[in-house]
Write a protein that holds these residues in place. Sequence first.
Motif, PDB file in Angstrom:
ATOM      1  N   ALA A 197       4.725   6.618   4.975  1.00 55.13           N
ATOM      2  CA  ALA A 197       5.333   5.368   4.525  1.00 55.13           C
ATOM      3  C   ALA A 197       4.714   5.007   3.190  1.00 55.13           C
ATOM      4  CB  ALA A 197       5.095   4.254   5.534  1.00 55.13           C
ATOM      5  N   TYR A 231       3.899   1.869   0.825  1.00 56.07           N
ATOM      6  CA  TYR A 231       3.841   0.413   0.758  1.00 56.07           C
ATOM      7  C   TYR A 231       3.616   0.046  -0.705  1.00 56.07           C
ATOM      8  CZ  TYR A 231       2.722  -4.356   2.388  1.00 56.07           C
ATOM      9  OH  TYR A 231       2.727  -5.708   2.634  1.00 56.07           O
ATOM     10  N   ILE A 247       8.028   0.064   2.175  1.00 57.24           N
ATOM     11  CA  ILE A 247       7.795  -1.357   2.449  1.00 57.24           C
ATOM     12  C   ILE A 247       7.610  -2.065   1.115  1.00 57.24           C
ATOM     13  CG2 ILE A 247       6.379  -3.053   3.666  1.00 57.24           C
ATOM     14  CD1 ILE A 247       5.752   0.495   4.570  1.00 57.24           C
ATOM     15  N   ARG A 253       7.665  -6.292  -0.804  1.00 53.92           N
ATOM     16  CA  ARG A 253       7.742  -7.741  -0.599  1.00 53.92           C
ATOM     17  C   ARG A 253       9.172  -8.243  -0.780  1.00 53.92           C
ATOM     18  NH1 ARG A 253       3.040  -9.890  -4.487  1.00 53.92           N
ATOM     19  NH2 ARG A 253       3.956  -8.242  -5.788  1.00 53.92           N
ATOM     20  N   TYR A 259       5.528  -4.332   7.324  1.00 54.46           N
ATOM     21  CA  TYR A 259       4.460  -3.325   7.369  1.00 54.46           C
ATOM     22  C   TYR A 259       4.133  -2.953   8.814  1.00 54.46           C
ATOM     23  CZ  TYR A 259      -0.080  -1.173   6.107  1.00 54.46           C
ATOM     24  OH  TYR A 259      -1.143  -0.321   5.914  1.00 54.46           O
ATOM     25  N   VAL A 264       0.082   6.321   5.653  1.00 54.88           N
ATOM     26  CA  VAL A 264       0.549   5.255   4.774  1.00 54.88           C
ATOM     27  C   VAL A 264      -0.016   5.498   3.379  1.00 54.88           C
ATOM     28  CG1 VAL A 264       0.485   2.780   4.295  1.00 54.88           C
ATOM     29  CG2 VAL A 264       0.652   3.592   6.655  1.00 54.88           C
ATOM     30  N   LEU A 275      -0.611   3.517  -0.105  1.00 50.93           N
ATOM     31  CA  LEU A 275      -0.677   2.142  -0.604  1.00 50.93           C
ATOM     32  C   LEU A 275      -0.656   2.111  -2.124  1.00 50.93           C
ATOM     33  CD1 LEU A 275      -3.485   0.727   1.738  1.00 50.93           C
ATOM     34  CD2 LEU A 275      -1.005   0.493   2.015  1.00 50.93           C
ATOM     35  N   THR A 323      -0.312  -1.025  -3.796  1.00 51.30           N
ATOM     36  CA  THR A 323      -0.196  -2.474  -3.653  1.00 51.30           C
ATOM     37  C   THR A 323      -1.272  -3.188  -4.474  1.00 51.30           C
ATOM     38  OG1 THR A 323      -1.536  -2.254  -1.642  1.00 51.30           O
ATOM     39  CG2 THR A 323       0.860  -2.345  -1.360  1.00 51.30           C
ATOM     40  N   GLN A 374      -4.960  -3.986   4.396  1.00 52.46           N
ATOM     41  CA  GLN A 374      -3.887  -3.036   4.707  1.00 52.46           C
ATOM     42  C   GLN A 374      -4.445  -1.739   5.278  1.00 52.46           C
ATOM     43  OE1 GLN A 374      -2.085  -2.953   0.842  1.00 52.46           O
ATOM     44  NE2 GLN A 374      -0.862  -4.795   1.189  1.00 52.46           N
TER      45      GLN A 374
END
Length: 324
Positions: free
Chosen positions: A5, A7, A33, A35, A55, A67, A69, A71, A79
């Motif tokens: 995934a 994010y 994912i 916002r 999430y 995952v 990230l 972000t 996270q």
Amino acid sequence: MINAAIYGVGRWGQNLVKAVQGKSDNIKFVVGIARTPDKYVDFGAEMGFPIGGDYDAALNDENVDAVVLATVHSHHVEQIKLAAGAGKHVFCEKPLALTKDTAEEAAQVCASAGVILGVGFGRRFLPSFTDMKQLISDGVIGDILHVESMHSGPTGYRTPPDIWRATRAENPAGGMAARGIHNLDLMIDLCGEVSSAYAMSDRRAIENNMDDTTSMLFELKNGITGYLSTIFATGNIWRIFVMGTKGWLEMRGEHCLVVSDLDKVTETRDYDEADILKAELEAFADACSGGDAYPVPVDQVVHGIAVLEAVDKSAKSGTKVDVG
């Protein structure tokens, strides 16, 4: 094949996805994912996976092994903790965290959960850097005395003032979180841990509320000295220069390595561009699958965050700060 995934599907998250999607036998992205997921529907359709805003749903998906990230820096640790708690491996864009304590927390929670934690220091995968490291190991330049590095560019002019990347809170010591931390990571890998830092950092040219000119002096635990600078308001430049008792090595940009003995330059090596994003994600996937360890040791990553924190404290206090 690892199912991941992603994010954070802004500019950098999209770069990570594009580096491997449909091109790798090691990793593929199966969900995104964001916002504001509606902004990225077309990107998800192009890459072949849905993009949502939940999430937890991704962490509870049995089809998701890991995952990635991309972000906000200050969100990484929470996270990571959630992902590790769900038994998911984690690849995190740099910086891992903004303080040593939170970086250690992220590392510990992943170790306790038995999941891989990889951090996105792609320049470790450059052939020129691999050769530099080997030449040092082979003793070509003798004992290292000093290391210098720079990672600069016009990013400060081009960062909109209303986004998180333009804030001091998310970018301690100017361009360190965005650029300089890459070179700090290489310096640590080549030369060892830092014992103290003295830094100067100021906003001299850009309008955003963050520094644009940062210079750092380091003392290393083994006696080597170092210098690092990162400027957010100049032309693009990248270099790392290691001086030893028998000569020196310099990466002039990411794809050129210059070798010198005590008298003259003996060799200049030029390299084709390497897909370091693909390389780092595939190395992470290999580690998740039980293969070789991810080649960026977590203890070195945590130490880099300790140095980043010391640099920020030194710049604010005007004094030398010991690295915790």
